[in-house]
Design a protein around this motif. Structure first.
Motif, short mmCIF file in Angstrom:
data_model
loop_
_atom_site.label_atom_id
_atom_site.label_comp_id
_atom_site.label_asym_id
_atom_site.label_seq_id
_atom_site.Cartn_x
_atom_site.Cartn_y
_atom_site.Cartn_z
N MET A 1 0.73 -1.36 -0.51
CA MET A 1 -0.01 -0.01 -0.25
C MET A 1 1.05 1.35 -0.28
SD MET A 1 -2.84 1.22 2.45
CE MET A 1 -3.71 -0.31 2.88
N THR A 2 0.49 1.54 -1.16
CA THR A 2 2.15 3.10 -0.84
C THR A 2 0.73 4.27 -0.25
OG1 THR A 2 0.77 3.86 -2.90
CG2 THR A 2 1.85 2.39 -3.30
N PRO A 3 1.61 5.26 0.02
CA PRO A 3 1.06 6.76 0.81
C PRO A 3 -0.25 7.17 0.07
CG PRO A 3 2.89 6.12 1.02
CD PRO A 3 3.16 5.52 -0.05
N GLU A 4 0.29 7.14 -1.32
CA GLU A 4 -0.78 7.75 -1.97
C GLU A 4 -2.27 7.57 -1.91
OE1 GLU A 4 2.00 6.66 -3.65
OE2 GLU A 4 3.01 9.44 -3.45
N VAL A 5 -2.12 5.97 -1.76
CA VAL A 5 -3.59 4.91 -1.53
C VAL A 5 -4.28 5.62 0.21
CG1 VAL A 5 -5.09 2.53 -0.91
CG2 VAL A 5 -2.88 3.50 -3.58
N VAL A 6 -3.22 5.33 0.63
CA VAL A 6 -3.51 5.47 2.05
C VAL A 6 -4.14 7.04 1.88
CG1 VAL A 6 -2.78 6.33 4.33
CG2 VAL A 6 -2.06 4.72 3.02
N MET A 7 -3.46 8.13 1.48
CA MET A 7 -4.01 9.45 1.14
C MET A 7 -5.25 9.32 0.40
SD MET A 7 -2.27 11.06 2.92
CE MET A 7 -3.10 12.74 2.82
N ASP A 8 -5.73 8.84 -0.62
CA ASP A 8 -6.67 8.73 -0.71
C ASP A 8 -7.98 8.66 -0.19
OD1 ASP A 8 -5.59 9.86 -3.14
OD2 ASP A 8 -5.55 7.49 -4.38
N ILE A 9 -7.89 7.14 0.68
CA ILE A 9 -8.60 6.75 1.57
C ILE A 9 -8.88 7.52 2.58
CG2 ILE A 9 -8.94 4.58 3.19
CD1 ILE A 9 -7.67 2.89 1.69
N PHE A 10 -8.06 8.31 3.00
CA PHE A 10 -7.92 9.45 4.48
C PHE A 10 -9.12 10.70 3.37
CE2 PHE A 10 -6.94 12.99 6.25
CZ PHE A 10 -7.41 12.75 7.59
N ALA A 11 -8.89 11.11 2.42
CA ALA A 11 -9.29 12.28 1.85
C ALA A 11 -10.96 11.73 1.60
CB ALA A 11 -9.21 12.68 0.28
N ASP A 12 -11.03 10.32 1.02
CA ASP A 12 -12.66 10.10 0.81
C ASP A 12 -13.65 10.40 2.39
OD1 ASP A 12 -12.04 9.63 -1.79
OD2 ASP A 12 -12.53 7.62 -1.65
N ALA A 13 -12.80 9.22 3.14
CA ALA A 13 -13.21 9.17 4.43
C ALA A 13 -13.92 10.43 4.99
CB ALA A 13 -12.46 8.57 5.49
N PHE A 14 -12.97 11.20 4.95
CA PHE A 14 -13.17 13.02 5.40
C PHE A 14 -13.92 13.64 4.68
CE2 PHE A 14 -11.28 17.31 5.70
CZ PHE A 14 -11.66 17.16 7.72
N PHE A 15 -14.24 13.41 3.32
CA PHE A 15 -14.85 14.37 3.21
C PHE A 15 -15.98 13.68 3.55
CE2 PHE A 15 -18.18 14.38 -0.87
CZ PHE A 15 -18.07 15.51 -1.05
N LEU A 16 -16.53 12.25 3.18
CA LEU A 16 -17.43 12.00 3.64
C LEU A 16 -18.25 12.26 5.17
CD1 LEU A 16 -19.96 10.61 2.76
CD2 LEU A 16 -18.70 8.44 4.32
N THR A 17 -17.04 12.38 6.36
CA THR A 17 -17.30 12.96 7.43
C THR A 17 -17.92 14.41 7.66
OG1 THR A 17 -15.78 11.62 8.03
CG2 THR A 17 -16.49 13.48 10.08
#
Length: 89
Positions: A1-17
């Motif tokens: 898992m690359t840092p870019e994938v982690v940041m994409d997942i975090f961005a999606d979760a943060f946007f939903l929150t």
């Protein structure tokens, strides 16, 4: 898992929150502003007068937007759980 994938997942979760908070709290803020302007115009300083309309608006908003928000939440976690093999390997 690359840092870019982690940041994409975090961005999606943060946007939903942020979306969930905005949808639930936004209408109650508008009602609170209207009640506050009414209180300032009439010089009524009653705390419960501003609480009850905001509470009713928040409950009504959750009742109306709740199914849509839960669907968005479930879509995010379905996508995360279905992508676990791709994220690990």
């Amino acid at each position: 898992m690359t840092p870019e994938v982690v940041m994409d997942i975090f961005a999606d979760a943060f946007f939903l929150t942020m979306l969930m908070v905005l949808v639930i709290v936004g209408p109650s803020l508008v009602v609170g502003l209207i009640v506050s302007m009414f209180q300032a115009a009439t010089q009524i300083n009653e705390q419960t007068l501003s609480f009850l309309p905001r509470l009713i608006m928040t409950i009504a908003t959750i009742m109306m937007a709740g199914p849509w928000l839960i669907t968005r939440f479930m879509d995010l976690f379905d996508r995360l759980f279905n992508n676990i093999p791709y994220l690990i390997g």
